[in-house]
Every structure is written in structure tokens, then in C-alpha cells.
Design an enzyme around this catalytic site. Structure first.
Site, PDB file in Angstrom:
ATOM      1  N   CYS A   2       0.813  -1.222   0.000  1.00 13.17           N
ATOM      2  CA  CYS A   2       0.000   0.000   0.000  1.00 13.17           C
ATOM      3  C   CYS A   2       0.846   1.270   0.000  1.00 13.17           C
ATOM      4  O   CYS A   2       1.904   1.326   0.618  1.00 13.17           O
ATOM      5  CB  CYS A   2      -0.883   0.049   1.229  1.00 13.17           C
ATOM      6  N   ARG A  27       5.269   0.357  -5.746  1.00 10.35           N
ATOM      7  CA  ARG A  27       5.170  -0.458  -4.535  1.00 10.35           C
ATOM      8  C   ARG A  27       4.266  -1.674  -4.740  1.00 10.35           C
ATOM      9  O   ARG A  27       4.325  -2.621  -3.972  1.00 10.35           O
ATOM     10  CB  ARG A  27       4.623   0.395  -3.376  1.00 10.35           C
ATOM     11  N   TRP A  73      -2.887  -2.576  -1.582  1.00  9.25           N
ATOM     12  CA  TRP A  73      -2.497  -3.948  -1.900  1.00  9.25           C
ATOM     13  C   TRP A  73      -3.298  -4.809  -0.923  1.00  9.25           C
ATOM     14  O   TRP A  73      -3.085  -4.763   0.283  1.00  9.25           O
ATOM     15  CB  TRP A  73      -0.987  -4.116  -1.683  1.00  9.25           C
ATOM     16  N   ASN A  99      -1.965   2.040   5.960  1.00  8.97           N
ATOM     17  CA  ASN A  99      -1.089   0.927   5.576  1.00  8.97           C
ATOM     18  C   ASN A  99      -0.876   0.083   6.826  1.00  8.97           C
ATOM     19  O   ASN A  99      -0.771   0.642   7.919  1.00  8.97           O
ATOM     20  CB  ASN A  99       0.296   1.418   5.149  1.00  8.97           C
ATOM     21  N   GLY A 100      -0.735  -1.226   6.645  1.00 14.11           N
ATOM     22  CA  GLY A 100      -0.499  -2.097   7.801  1.00 14.11           C
ATOM     23  C   GLY A 100      -1.725  -2.939   8.078  1.00 14.11           C
ATOM     24  O   GLY A 100      -2.670  -2.968   7.287  1.00 14.11           O
ATOM     25  N   GLU A 485      18.495 -16.931  -7.585  1.00 12.26           N
ATOM     26  CA  GLU A 485      18.065 -15.574  -7.920  1.00 12.26           C
ATOM     27  C   GLU A 485      17.558 -15.516  -9.367  1.00 12.26           C
ATOM     28  O   GLU A 485      16.556 -14.858  -9.659  1.00 12.26           O
ATOM     29  CB  GLU A 485      19.232 -14.602  -7.679  1.00 12.26           C
ATOM     30  N   LYS A 489      13.770 -14.374 -10.401  1.00 13.92           N
ATOM     31  CA  LYS A 489      13.505 -13.263 -11.332  1.00 13.92           C
ATOM     32  C   LYS A 489      12.555 -13.714 -12.430  1.00 13.92           C
ATOM     33  O   LYS A 489      11.620 -13.012 -12.773  1.00 13.92           O
ATOM     34  CB  LYS A 489      14.791 -12.757 -11.999  1.00 13.92           C
ATOM     35  N   GLU A 492       8.886 -14.333 -11.067  1.00 14.13           N
ATOM     36  CA  GLU A 492       8.096 -13.190 -10.599  1.00 14.13           C
ATOM     37  C   GLU A 492       7.665 -12.236 -11.701  1.00 14.13           C
ATOM     38  O   GLU A 492       6.619 -11.620 -11.588  1.00 14.13           O
ATOM     39  CB  GLU A 492       8.762 -12.453  -9.430  1.00 14.13           C
ATOM     40  N   HIS A 508      19.051 -35.951  -7.012  1.00 14.49           N
ATOM     41  CA  HIS A 508      18.254 -36.436  -5.876  1.00 14.49           C
ATOM     42  C   HIS A 508      16.777 -36.118  -6.047  1.00 14.49           C
ATOM     43  O   HIS A 508      16.017 -36.145  -5.076  1.00 14.49           O
ATOM     44  CB  HIS A 508      18.791 -35.838  -4.572  1.00 14.49           C
ATOM     45  N   LYS A 607       6.451  -4.016  -3.780  1.00 13.15           N
ATOM     46  CA  LYS A 607       7.870  -3.685  -3.693  1.00 13.15           C
ATOM     47  C   LYS A 607       8.382  -3.759  -2.264  1.00 13.15           C
ATOM     48  O   LYS A 607       9.447  -4.286  -2.004  1.00 13.15           O
ATOM     49  CB  LYS A 607       8.104  -2.285  -4.281  1.00 13.15           C
TER      50      LYS A 607
END
Ligand code: F6R
Length: 612
Positions: A2, A27, A73, A99-100, A485, A489, A492, A508, A607
Site C-alpha cells: 500500500c 510499490r 495492496w 497501511n499495515g 536468484e 527473477k 516473478e 536427488h 515492492k
């Protein structure tokens, strides 16, 4: 996650707020809204993007010099118009953005419903504004006092701004657990989740501390009190962020710009910290804590996502160079598994945003056990930067693309410097090896620059594999975190399923996935376990897997076996992640663009993840 933006001043609030919301888009969000005070307190909100909000506002009254705005969000309640912020109080005299998460919202809501309150949304935020108004009326107190009483009743995290129809000269904000910055302009004030929407108006900001309430009155200025009604003196800081850093600067996407910024961001992260002639590595921010490192029995590194991958590189570096045992922890798991933490542990917390709730909670836990906490953050003045005992900033500059790129390489740069500094002080590294690494570190920006020239080649490979449904990424040693990584990338931003694995672990289990449809990206540089990774590649070829290999320039052996190769300049093994990561970032970028994905704002992602 948010985004909050609020304005009071002389300009048209609508214009300022919409521009600010656009700056906060990075964000991540799924609905947007605005409340303006003109002929009444009017509130407009919609599912979708800020441009949808602009469409909604086309024929609406956009006058007024005060307003609050929000990008949401979704946490409590699906992303729809009703759940979007702002929210009215019952009388519609107050509007709030938040927010929160208010954790005890369900019991508070139940109580309010019993007392006749009607809810227009499923959000925890609406509970808070109803509660505030209820207190204001039933206890006959002013709004500030009502906010104080309400905030002492709620459990959870909040950054809030409240607009009051009866007081058009005032905005009231408060913060606990979620960031909030106040911008101080000339006869105008701003509130925002981070400084990005503020920087074009003023460099003067105040970062609110935990449980502080800011009251901005256009005539009287800024006052800060705590939720327990203690007066505080605002601590004004100067922003160092440049507006240019927040623009795409001719690139199609922020992500691409940020990938290309890496030669500079790595150099900036080393600047003033690496003295080649003197043979000195010195991170000023942690000098006073050197002794803690020297006497530590172990280091624990806590982080999430990409920063967690940087942490893994840190594990290899500290163990290899400074001979200190390292444990790397997902912050979210660390908090809830009753970890053993000793007073002489050094805990390194890594976070680009400096606002990740899980990492922040892990820091508080480790702090409560007496450990020393060192931060590696990108955002100056962020919550994590302020929560740690000491630390070193990465100087990557604002990272706007949701997928982290330049922050990762900057984090790895700082970890390398930190490990070298401690290794030198501890005497666990020979002089010649130390010089070998620092000399090579000094030329890494140039090698990254050279690697970026492989972009057309990477693009051609992306073209071939853009429709693949799965990818496997393999690496060993320092290249194992690079593989993780690379896979993160890709998934996402292109929504292709991708898994990173230590190459030797493949046999394995994941080897069962390999067939002639499966592209496998192998980071196979000519260092460390080179011979072993060649064997792993042979195992894949024997099962008809398609190999895309990241190889050291000029390496013929892997080139002959792989289906596709991307060459990178040779470098010291400990520095390989700084170079080998680059083609993987480019590969995910081009695949995502070719698939028509929203590269800078991938679906569902935020973000800075300010909720646990
Ligand atoms: C991946 C990504 C996330 C973040 C993670 C931690 O591209 O951006 O995985 O790395 O959410 O964020 P910070 O580093 O801000 O704590």
C-alpha cells in the site's frame, strides 16, 4: 505494498495527489482512491490502476487544497471498489487511509456492530476510523485525543492519515510498524509511505518514529506527539534522492534501467570504502562494531526474497574469507521457530526497502536476546536502517522496478567488503589473496558493463524460450545463490514456473523433470567446482534436457556440450555472483517483455512487503 500520499497546502490537491500516487505505483497495488475536501468531504475509489481513478474523476469536482490518497495492496477483503481506501467514518465527517494490519480488527468490529455501526467494506481500516469517531463522540474529546485513545486499543501495524471535514486546515497522521514520512514545503505539507512522491516538492522531511502522531495545521505547522500524549520535537532531515533517479530516463522499463545502472551502483556502493593503494577496506558504519564481529562465534543473516539470496552469497563469503560460521535464515521462519540466539551472535539483516515486516520482526527478536544487529539497507532512514545497532547502506539509488536487480548486486558488494574487512582484521586472509580480491573488485563494474553487452544474445535466447512452461536453474558454490536468484527473477515477472537448485542436488529429485522440453540454465563458470558441474551438464544432456549455459569467456568445454551459451568475463570465484547474475536478470526481463507481462509491476507483487 500500500502507498499513502496526502497533501495540504496552496496547490490543487488533486493534481499533486495523482502525481504522487503514480510515483508510488512501483510499490505494487490493486486499487486506488482519493478523498478531497472542497464542497464537502468527497471520496472516490476504484479497483485497478491510478489511471482508472483518473477516468473515474473525469467529471468530478477536483478543487481543493487538501486531500488524502492511497494505493491498496489487498490484505483484508478482496481488491474491489468498496475495500479500496480512503474509508469514511460513520458520519462521513472523517476519511482515513491506512497501511499495515489491525490484528484485533475482528473483535473491535464485532463490538462496533453490536453498537449499531454499519460497515461499507471488509477492511480492518474501516474498523479503525469508526472506532476513532466513536471515541470522539462518546468520550467528547477532540480528534487528536480520539486518535490517541483508539491507537492504544488497537494491536498491529499502521501508518494512517486522517482528513477531517470540520477542520480543512489540518491533517492528522500516525505511525507504528509501517513507515510514514512528512515532507515540509513552503506553506505546504505532504505525508507519504516513502519519500518518492515528496522529493520533487521539498528535500526537508521528518520520518515519524514508532507510535508518533503528526498534526499538520496549515497555519500552525507541524506538531508531533506520541500516542501517550508526550510532545516530541520534529527531527528534520535532508533527502539525498534525486528526481532523475525516479524517472525511466529513456528506458522502456525501470527494471531495464536498473539492470543497466549496475556498473554505477556497484561502484557507488564501494566508493570511499575500498582503498586499493592503501590496501584498506573500511565500512565506516560498522567500524565501532568490528570487535563484535571479531569475537562472534557465528553470524546469522536474516532476509527475505532476493535479499535472502544475497545473504546466501554472504554465507559463502564470510565462511570462506573470515572463517566465521554463518547461518542464513528466512526472516519469516526465524521469528516463529524459537531460534537459539546468543549475546555474542552478530545478526546481519539485509533489506533493499528497509521496510520488510518479517525482517523487522526478526531484528526485534534478535535484539531482545542481546545480539548485535548490523543492517544492509538501500533506503536511507528506513525502519530497518533505524532499528539496527549499526550498518552500511548500499548506494544503489531508488529501485523502482518491483523485481530487485541492482539492489542485489549492491548487497553482494557490501557483503564482500564486510567479509574482506573482517577477514583482514581477523588475519584469516593472506595479504596476497586480499590484494587479489580487492584489485579484482575494483574492476568488477567494468566487467558488469561488458556483460551487459551480451544483451542481444540473451534476447535471442529469450525469443526461443519465451513460451516454455518450466525452467530449471542450476549452480554450485557461489553460483548456487545466483541460480536461485535467476529462477526467482523469471517466475516473478514472466509467471513461468522456475526452480533454482544446487546442481549436484539435481540427481536427488529434480532430474525426473528433465526431458527434451525442459530448458535448464546452468551457471557454469570456470572456477571452483567447474569439473563437477560439467558432469552435471552431461547428466542433463544424457536425458535430452536443453542447456543454456552461462560460461566464462572463451571456455570451449562447456560451449561444446551446451545448446546455448552466454559468455561472461572471467573473474575471481568469490566475485562471480556480481557478474553471473546479470545475464539471468536480462533473460527474465526479455522473456517477460516478449510474453507481454507488466515487468515493473508484476501481478500480486509488492515492492516493500510491510505486512507479515
Ligand atoms: C524479488 C524481490 C523480493 C524482495 C523481498 C525482500 O525481486 O524484490 O523478493 O527481495 O521482498 O525485500 P527487501 O529487500 O526490501 O527486504
Amino acid at each position: 505494498m500500500c502507498g499513502i500520499f496526502a497533501y495540504i497546502g496552496q496547490q490543487n490537491a488533486y493534481d499533486v495527489l495523482i502525481k504522487g500516487l503514480k510515483r508510488l505505483e512501483y510499490r505494487g497495488y490493486d486499487s486506488a482512491g482519493i478523498a478531497l475536501l472542497n464542497k464537502g468531504l468527497n471520496l472516490y475509489k476504484t479497483k485497478g490502476k491510478v489511471t482508472d481513478l483518473e477516468d473515474l474523476m473525469k467529471d468530478k469536482n477536483k478543487e481543493g487544497n487538501v486531500g488524502i490518497a492511497h494505493t491498496r495492496w489487498a490484505t483484508h477483503g478482496e481488491p474491489n471498489d468498496a475495500n479500496a481506501h480512503p474509508h469514511y467514518s460513520l458520519s462521513k465527517k472523517l476519511a482515513i487511509i491506512h497501511n499495515g494490519i489491525i490484528e484485533n480488527y475482528a473483535s473491535l468490529r464485532e463490538e462496533l456492530v453490536k453498537r449499531g455501526f454499519v460497515f461499507r467494506s471488509d477492511t480492518d481500516t474501516e474498523v479503525l476510523i469508526h472506532l476513532i469517531e466513536d471515541i470522539q463522540i462518546s468520550e467528547k474529546v477532540d480528534l487528536v485525543e480520539a486518535v490517541q485513545i483508539a491507537l492504544n486499543e488497537v494491536i498491529g501495524a499502521y501508518a494512517i492519515v486522517i482528513l477531517n471535514k470540520d477542520n480543512p486546515n489540518e491533517l492528522i497522521a500516525a505511525k507504528k510498524g509501517s513507515p510514514l514520512v512528512v515532507g515540509l514545503g513552503k506553506d505546504e505539507y505532504f505525508f507519504a509511505s516513502d519519500a518518492t512522491p515528496i522529493v520533487e516538492y521539498t528535500q526537508n522531511v521528518v520520518y515519524l518514529e514508532e507510535e508518533e502522531i503528526a498534526i499538520v495545521n496549515i497555519k500552525e505547522g507541524l506538531k508531533i506527539k506520541t500516542t501517550k500524549n508526550k510532545d516530541k520535537t520534529p527531527y528534520v532531515q535532508k533527502l539525498e534522492m534525486s528526481l532523475q533517479a525516479l524517472e525511466k530516463g529513456g528506458y522502456e522499463h525501470f527494471m531495464l534501467k536498473e539492470i543497466y545502472e549496475q556498473p554505477r551502483s556497484i561502484r557507488d556502493s564501494m566508493r570511499g570504502r575500498l582503498n586499493i593503494e592503501g590496501g584498506i577496506v573500511s565500512l565506516g558504519g560498522i567500524i565501532d562494531y568490528e570487535q563484535k564481529f571479531l569475537s562472534a562465534n557465528r553470524i546469522i543473516i536474516i532476509a527475505c526474497g532476493t535479499s535472502w539470496h544475497a545473504a546466501l552469497v554472504g554465507e559463502y563469503l564470510f565462511e570462506d574469507l573470515a572463517r566465521i560460521p554463518v547461518e542464513v535464515e528466512y526472516a519469516s521462519e526465524f521469528i516463529y521457530r524459537n531460534p537459539v540466539i546468543y549475546e555474542n551472535d552478530v545478526v546481519i539483516a539485509i533489506s533493499q526497502s528497509g521496510e520488510t515486516a518479517d525482517t523487522l520482526a526478526a531484528i526485534e527478536l534478535a535484539k531482545s536476546k542481546g545480539a548485535t544487529i548490523i543492517g544492509i539497507c538501500n533506503v536511507v532512514g528506513s525502519s530497518i536502517a533505524r532499528a539496527v545497532h549499526a550498518g552500511s547502506y548500499t548506494h544503489a539509488g531508488p529501485e523502482i522496478g518491483v523485481a530487485s536487480t541492482k539492489a542485489f548486486t549492491a548487497q553482494v558488494t557490501i557483503l564482500t567488503l564486510m567479509a574482506l574487512m573482517i577477514a583482514q582484521k581477523k588475519g584469516t586472509i593472506s595479504k596476497s589473496r586480499f590484494y587479489q580480491i580487492i584489485n579484482e573488485l575494483n574492476v568488477i563494474p567494468a566487467k558488469v558493463e561488458k556483460t551487459l553487452k551480451a544483451s542481444e544474445k540473451v534476447k535471442a535466447i529469450a525469443e526461443i524460450f519465451q513460451d516454455s512452461r518450466n525452467f530449471l536453474y542450476l549452480g554450485r558454490g557461489y553460483n548456487f545463490p545466483v541460480a536461485l536468484e535467476g529462477a526467482l527473477k523469471l517466475k516473478e515477472i514472466s509467471y513461468i514456473h522456475a526452480e533454482g537448485y544446487p546442481a549436484a542436488e539435481m540427481k536427488h529429485g529434480p532430474i525426473a523433470l528433465i526431458d527434451e522440453q525442459m530448458p535448464i540454465v546452468v551457471v557454469a563458470t570456470k572456477k571452483g567446482t567447474y569439473e563437477k558441474i560439467i558432469s552435471n551438464i552431461q547428466e542433463i544432456k544424457a536425458r535430452k534436457g536443453i542447456i543454456i549455459a552461462i560460461i566464462t569467456e572463451g571456455d570451449k568445454r562447456v560451449k561444446d556440450i551446451a545448446d546455448y551459451i552466454i559468455e561472461i568475463p572471467d573473474t575471481d570465484e568469490v566475485l562471480t555472483p556480481l557478474v553471473a547474475t546479470i545475464p539471468l536478470q536480462l533473460l527474465s526481463y526479455y522473456v517477460a517483455v516478449m510474453r507481454g507481462c507488466n515487468v515493473d509491476q508484476p501481478r500480486n507483487l509488492a515492492k516493500s512487503v510491510t505486512v507479515e
